[in-house]
Write an enzyme that holds these catalytic residues in place. Structure first.
Site, short mmCIF file in Angstrom:
data_model
loop_
_atom_site.label_atom_id
_atom_site.label_comp_id
_atom_site.label_asym_id
_atom_site.label_seq_id
_atom_site.Cartn_x
_atom_site.Cartn_y
_atom_site.Cartn_z
N GLU A 140 -12.98 -3.34 -11.09
CA GLU A 140 -13.54 -3.68 -12.40
C GLU A 140 -15.06 -3.57 -12.45
O GLU A 140 -15.66 -3.65 -13.53
CB GLU A 140 -13.10 -5.09 -12.79
CG GLU A 140 -11.61 -5.17 -13.09
CD GLU A 140 -11.14 -6.56 -13.45
OE1 GLU A 140 -11.83 -7.53 -13.08
OE2 GLU A 140 -10.09 -6.68 -14.10
N GLU A 149 -0.09 -7.85 7.49
CA GLU A 149 -1.14 -8.87 7.66
C GLU A 149 -1.35 -9.27 9.11
O GLU A 149 -2.35 -9.88 9.45
CB GLU A 149 -0.81 -10.10 6.82
CG GLU A 149 0.36 -10.92 7.32
CD GLU A 149 0.49 -12.23 6.56
OE1 GLU A 149 0.54 -13.28 7.22
OE2 GLU A 149 0.56 -12.20 5.32
#
Length: 314
Positions: free
Chosen positions: A98, A129
């Site tokens: 963004e 992870e």
């Protein structure tokens, strides 16, 4: 048999570790959620969410230190790189994506790296992870330098991918920041700046996409927004480096120039055309009477700060 014993020992170790995390805790007061009415569920969940801003506020000092560090490195040409897994990784990717339309930044200036790669943005990638080596490889592909900032995000604060990435980044000389939802976190210890936003047990125990995720989003909002303000990406509280890539943003550009310059829509539109769509340059031209070339030179000399450029030409 030895393998089974090793696995059992590791399982017991992890069970004890997770049991001590606030984000994994269960609260007796919650009761059986499935027995509540819908309106009771809404109110109960909202009551939990209201705790998040207060928890973020308690971390104001380390957040400010992180903003200052990030800004300093941006000015040196460095980047902000988020690393995380699952929800935490997606929040970093979201914030990075963004920045270009909001602040007119190069897409390489703020980068989101997620365990498991692009596929993990939309789908779970099992065991990603836990891959410590992958974090190092992912950062090395970015040619990490001492001018960069690496922000590791993990609700538990113990995600191996994030811990490994922060350790590697720190060894490289980059500024390291940790965002966790548990105090005394492993990633907090690995980083130079620890932002540990303790939001308490989740509405659904262990579902860290909830309060922990909300807290992470609030913090990353601050890291990029406030550093961009300090870089001169806003003027009088308005985005002046936005990139007008659609009709809504083109209209916003005209309205911004019109309101901040006290000009008519026609005058604002004409200034934007002369400035090749740059809100910042159009405002500078209207405020000082400079032409596009002189205005662009003044902005470059001021490091892109509109307020300083106006002062220089006034």
């Amino acid at each position: 048999m030895c393998i089974v014993q090793d696995d059992s020992s590791r399982f017991a170790e992890l069970l004890a570790e997770l049991s001590g995390l606030t984000t994994e805790a269960q609260t007796a007061e919650r009761g059986d959620l499935d027995l509540l009415s819908t309106i009771e569920l809404v109110r109960a969940m909202n009551a939990e969410d209201r705790r998040v801003p207060e928890a973020v506020a308690a971390q104001a000092e380390p957040i400010a230190a992180a903003v200052d560090g990030i800004t300093e490195r941006f000015r040196r040409g460095g980047r902000l790189i988020y690393i995380g897994a699952g929800t935490a990784g997606r929040i970093g990717v979201l914030d990075a994506s963004e920045c270009p339309p909001t602040f007119g930044t190069d897409p390489a200036m703020v980068v989101g790296v997620i365990a498991g790669g692009e596929k993990a943005i939309r789908s779970a990638v099992e065991d990603a992870e836990d891959d410590e080596d992958a974090a190092i490889a992912d950062l090395d592909r970015l040619s990490l330098s001492a001018d960069d900032t690496v922000v590791g995000i993990s609700a538990s604060g113990r995600t191996p991918y994030v811990v490994s990435g922060l350790v590697h980044a720190r060894e490289t000389g980059a500024l390291t920041v940790a965002i966790a939802a548990n105090a005394g976190s492993a990633i907090g210890s690995a980083a130079e700046i620890a932002i540990e936003v303790v939001t308490g047990p989740e509405f659904i125990s262990g579902s860290t996409r909830l309060k922990s995720g909300t807290a992470q989003k609030l913090v990353v909002n601050m890291l990029t927004t406030l550093s961009m303000i300090k870089l001169g990406k806003t003027y009088r509280g308005v985005m002046v480096d936005l990139v007008a890539t659609n009709e809504k943003l083109r209209v916003r550009s005209v309205r911004t120039v019109s309101q901040l310059a006290g000009a008519s829509v026609e005058e604002a539109s004409a200034a934007l055309r002369a400035a090749d769509g740059s809100v910042k340059l159009a405002l500078l031209m209207l405020a000082t009477g400079a032409d596009a070339a002189s205005g662009a030179a003044a902005l470059e000399a001021s490091g892109g700060c509109l307020r300083d450029a106006i002062s220089a030409l006034s």
